[in-house]
Motif scaffolding. Structure first.
Motif: not given
Length: 210
Positions: A161-174, A127-134
């Motif tokens: 995951l928290e870094q990704l949430r910050n990087q893609y703010f508004g596009r990733l909800e956890i 799932v992490l691989s998919m989230i990062k890719s998409h």
């Protein structure tokens, strides 16, 4: 016949107390063979106590990162997972098959989507691989992750995951759910069941009418 390649361990570290992350040093001449899509896995082989032991682990890195990384959670009595978590070290050699598997969906940059992911424990790896890719390759796509673990300390890849949430703010909800610790909001306690899914669909998941 399955083909295994001798691949050095470039790095190994403890992500949680019982989960190790391995990065493989795939040589340049094999990198085309080892190209992969999000959701695929590697099959690893080692001789453990004289026995040929093989296990498959999903890649948690994305195809665009230029690295081959898997997470191995130690299972009580598990020969391979115990070996990885207690004995394997940087510089060791593992026998590795080229990536395989059909889990997941293709990246489609021209057609953004809203992705829903449900994961528990080490099931976060593909799932992490998919989230990062998409998120990286589909600029209009969004992701929601509903992730169950025993305790806050046992959450695999929480920092990333928290870094990704910050990087893609508004596009990733956890949304984190715990089974062995109590949280203030009861909805986020325990595993997914029919009642919990009904609440999630009613409050967190937008399903358009068709």
């Amino acid at each position: 016949m399955a083909t295994f390649y001798s691949i050095p361990v470039k790095d190994i570290y403890k992500e949680t107390d019982d989960c190790s992350v391995i990065t493989f040093d795939v040589p340049e001449h094999l990198q085309e063979n080892f190209s992969f899509r999000q959701g695929q896995h590697l099959t690893l082989k080692a001789i453990i106590d004289g026995a040929d032991v093989r296990r498959s682990y999903s890649l948690c890195s994305s195809p665009t990162e230029g690295r081959w990384q898997v997470a191995v959670k130690e299972i009580p009595g598990g020969a391979f997972s115990t070996f990885v978590n207690q004995e394997l070290k940087k510089g060791d050699i593992l026998e590795v098959m080229a990536p395989s598997g059909t889990f997941g969906v293709d990246v489609d940059e021209a057609n953004p989507k809203n992705y829903l992911f449900f994961a528990a424990g080490s099931g976060i790896t593909p799932v992490l691989s998919m989230i990062k890719s998409h998120l990286e390759r589909e600029s209009g796509s969004t992701c929601k992750l509903f992730y169950v673990n025993k305790t806050a300390k046992s959450i695999i890849f929480k920092e990333e995951l928290e870094q990704l949430r910050n990087q893609y703010f508004g596009r990733l909800e956890i949304y984190y759910f715990l089974t062995k610790e109590r949280r203030d909001i009861d909805l986020f306690n325990g595993r997914f069941d029919e009642e919990k899914m009904q609440v999630l669909v009613g409050n967190f998941i937008d399903i358009p009418d068709t």
